[in-house]
Design an enzyme around this catalytic site. Sequence first.
Site, PDB file in Angstrom:
ATOM      1  NE  ARG A   1       0.518  10.934  10.246  1.00 32.41           N
ATOM      2  CZ  ARG A   1       0.198   9.788   9.411  1.00 32.41           C
ATOM      3  NH1 ARG A   1      -1.039   9.226   9.741  1.00 32.41           N
ATOM      4  NH2 ARG A   1       0.811   9.330   8.514  1.00 32.41           N
TER       5      ARG A   1
ATOM      6  NE  ARG B   1      -7.363   4.242   5.825  1.00 27.37           N
ATOM      7  CZ  ARG B   1      -6.506   4.927   6.453  1.00 27.37           C
ATOM      8  NH1 ARG B   1      -6.728   5.203   7.850  1.00 27.37           N
ATOM      9  NH2 ARG B   1      -5.361   5.562   6.218  1.00 27.37           N
TER      10      ARG B   1
ATOM     11  CB  CYS C   1      -4.062   9.254  10.538  1.00 25.18           C
ATOM     12  SG  CYS C   1      -4.056   8.068   9.388  1.00 25.18           S
TER      13      CYS C   1
ATOM     14  CG  ASP D   1       3.015   1.649   9.622  1.00 22.64           C
ATOM     15  OD1 ASP D   1       3.276   1.598   8.412  1.00 22.64           O
ATOM     16  OD2 ASP D   1       2.645   2.256  10.591  1.00 22.64           O
TER      17      ASP D   1
ATOM     18  CE  LYS E   1      -1.791   1.560   4.082  1.00 25.70           C
ATOM     19  NZ  LYS E   1      -1.428   3.051   4.225  1.00 25.70           N
ATOM     20  CG  ASN E   2       2.298   2.641   3.666  1.00 21.28           C
ATOM     21  OD1 ASN E   2       1.355   2.970   3.153  1.00 21.28           O
ATOM     22  ND2 ASN E   2       2.645   2.585   4.842  1.00 21.28           N
TER      23      ASN E   2
HETATM   24  C1  EPZ Z   1       4.099   6.861   6.402  1.00 19.51           C
HETATM   25  O1  EPZ Z   1       3.361   8.059   6.794  1.00 19.51           O
HETATM   26  C2  EPZ Z   1       3.272   5.682   6.413  1.00 19.51           C
HETATM   27  N1  EPZ Z   1       2.043   6.098   5.125  1.00 19.51           N
HETATM   28  C3  EPZ Z   1       2.815   5.175   7.495  1.00 19.51           C
HETATM   29  O2  EPZ Z   1       1.918   3.972   7.621  1.00 19.51           O
HETATM   30  C4  EPZ Z   1       3.871   4.937   8.555  1.00 19.51           C
HETATM   31  O3  EPZ Z   1       3.355   4.657  10.043  1.00 19.51           O
HETATM   32  C5  EPZ Z   1       4.767   6.337   8.356  1.00 19.51           C
HETATM   33  O4  EPZ Z   1       5.388   6.469   7.285  1.00 19.51           O
HETATM   34  C6  EPZ Z   1       6.038   6.011   9.562  1.00 19.51           C
HETATM   35  O5  EPZ Z   1       6.878   4.950   8.823  1.00 19.51           O
HETATM   36  C7  EPZ Z   1       2.547   5.997   4.105  1.00 19.51           C
HETATM   37  O6  EPZ Z   1       3.593   5.700   3.311  1.00 19.51           O
HETATM   38  C8  EPZ Z   1       1.414   6.453   3.116  1.00 19.51           C
HETATM   39  P1  EPZ Z   1       5.882  10.242   8.517  1.00 19.51           P
HETATM   40  P2  EPZ Z   1       3.936   9.491   6.883  1.00 19.51           P
HETATM   41  O7  EPZ Z   1       5.868  11.684   7.799  1.00 19.51           O
HETATM   42  O8  EPZ Z   1       4.730   9.444   5.817  1.00 19.51           O
HETATM   43  C9  EPZ Z   1       5.618  13.507  11.933  1.00 19.51           C
HETATM   44  C10 EPZ Z   1       0.015   2.807   7.592  1.00 19.51           C
HETATM   45  O9  EPZ Z   1      -0.516   2.208   8.553  1.00 19.51           O
HETATM   46  N2  EPZ Z   1       5.470  14.757  10.811  1.00 19.51           N
HETATM   47  O10 EPZ Z   1       7.048   9.542   8.453  1.00 19.51           O
HETATM   48  O11 EPZ Z   1       2.929  10.347   7.009  1.00 19.51           O
HETATM   49  C11 EPZ Z   1       4.513  12.792  12.143  1.00 19.51           C
HETATM   50  O12 EPZ Z   1       3.301  13.410  12.782  1.00 19.51           O
HETATM   51  C12 EPZ Z   1       0.653   4.262   7.779  1.00 19.51           C
HETATM   52  O13 EPZ Z   1       0.530   1.997   6.520  1.00 19.51           O
HETATM   53  C13 EPZ Z   1       5.717  16.002  11.078  1.00 19.51           C
HETATM   54  O14 EPZ Z   1       5.994  16.320  12.386  1.00 19.51           O
HETATM   55  O15 EPZ Z   1       4.695   9.465   8.285  1.00 19.51           O
HETATM   56  C14 EPZ Z   1       5.009  11.654  12.756  1.00 19.51           C
HETATM   57  O16 EPZ Z   1       4.956  11.824  13.893  1.00 19.51           O
HETATM   58  C15 EPZ Z   1       0.321   4.927   9.176  1.00 19.51           C
HETATM   59  N3  EPZ Z   1       5.920  16.863  10.085  1.00 19.51           N
HETATM   60  C16 EPZ Z   1       6.452  11.430  12.065  1.00 19.51           C
HETATM   61  O17 EPZ Z   1       6.780  12.628  11.728  1.00 19.51           O
HETATM   62  C17 EPZ Z   1       5.617  16.380   8.851  1.00 19.51           C
HETATM   63  O18 EPZ Z   1       5.435  17.549   7.915  1.00 19.51           O
HETATM   64  C18 EPZ Z   1       6.469  10.408  11.001  1.00 19.51           C
HETATM   65  O19 EPZ Z   1       5.769  10.734  10.011  1.00 19.51           O
HETATM   66  C19 EPZ Z   1       5.533  15.225   8.475  1.00 19.51           C
HETATM   67  C20 EPZ Z   1       5.564  14.359   9.315  1.00 19.51           C
END
Ligand code: EPZ
Length: 418
Positions: free
Chosen positions: A122, A399, A117, A306, A22-23
């Site tokens: 996020r 999802r 989410c 995850d 998915k990711n």
């Molecule tokens: C990706 O989300 C995955 N989703 C998530 O999988 C996964 O949990 C996550 O990476 C961490 O590995 C997809 O790839 C579609 P991040 P992403 O930006 O990219 C903070 C699932 O169940 N952050 O790496 O959205 C954020 O709040 C999903 O498949 C900021 O502060 O995660 C988090 O605490 C859930 N500012 C941390 O960084 C930003 O601009 C990591 O988030 C962006 C993120």
Amino acid sequence: MEKFIIQGNNKLKGEIKVNGAKNFALKILPAAFLSDQPLTVTNVPEIEDIKRLLEIIEDCGAKVERLSKGKYKITPPKRPKTDLSKDLVPQLRASILLVGPLLARYKKVDLPHPGGCIIGKRPIDQFIKAFESLGAKVRCTKTKYIFEAPQGLTGGEIIFSKISVTGTESAILAASLAKGTTTITNAACEPEVLALAEYLNTQGAKIKGAGTPTIEITGVKKLKAGKCKVIPDRIEAGSFILMAAATDSKVKVSNCNPDHLTVPLKIIQDMGVKLEVGKNYVEVLSAKNLKPDNIATHEYPGFPTDLQAPMAVLLTQAQGTSEVHETIFENRFMYVDMLNRMGADIKIDNPREITINGPVELKGKELESPDIRAGIALVIAALMAKGESEINNIYQIDRGYENIAQRLQKIGAKIKRV
Ligand code: EPZ
């Protein structure tokens, strides 16, 4: 609303095939807007998040053809609509991945506030700073973000103060067509990032260092488009491995890439789970007399956030006290209260840490799936528990896990969708 009814306390047996990730699919499909040629993607998981993304891509004016199961052809329009749908975008946080390609080629994107989410607020500050480093101007109104680069994007220095997987992927998508060179520091190293860069490089991009914390991109004028096969879903594979271990079942998880699960597999084996690891499969052989462990989630290649919830379910069967430290998201323990209602003994020490005492016997209960991964964790708990469980809000599970009830029935799970 649909729900799952699960009769627990029975062993699983046989082989389950892992789907495309998915990711990764959520990133390669938006890449269609980087070129004026059609993009064909295979091994796409037929899940709700992908359906939502394809609806948004179609709403932008692209032609979306489902050639067969898991095979899609995206033909971008001459000039897509870049004022993204305020009805569709809030349903899918990953819609933000459309901004990079559309901004790079069409210089302006209006993005309604992307759906948060439930696992955390996020923010998108890392994305905004990355696009500003490429010369874009970003405005935030009450209802949306407006990204503009009237002269097109120019290469620059992107430094992520926080590692972001989709932030890194957005930077790669945008910088691949920027004028000049971009360096990305503190990039995410997930396999999906590397796979995205490898595909783009086959279509004329010049990306070096993807999969490491430092990436260098030389922008090009145009990109071709071709065929891409979605890589195996390491989180789906890990979920099934943990499911087999938690039910002490003999299950072969195939069509996966064990190299993407090195750390989780090491941790599971150290707990006493017997595995046979092949080139493209992991077979769970047995899981008796499990030892507790202290787990901290970490960016790749560390233990993935995850898999935190499914791992917690396994740890309820370990003989002793385990700790889980969730370092990535601030609200990813919503499943704990429900596990405790089933008979688990888990203490939430603070929003980022829990303590699990085991082994305990779980009893079937009526449950509600808060997010994708907590949802599959509840399925695992229900499969282990004595008696019948009911899981509501299964859209959350749909999802991320295609046709999950039927696939689990094939390995002996007593689960039905009603
Ligand atoms: C990706 O989300 C995955 N989703 C998530 O999988 C996964 O949990 C996550 O990476 C961490 O590995 C997809 O790839 C579609 P991040 P992403 O930006 O990219 C903070 C699932 O169940 N952050 O790496 O959205 C954020 O709040 C999903 O498949 C900021 O502060 O995660 C988090 O605490 C859930 N500012 C941390 O960084 C930003 O601009 C990591 O988030 C962006 C993120």
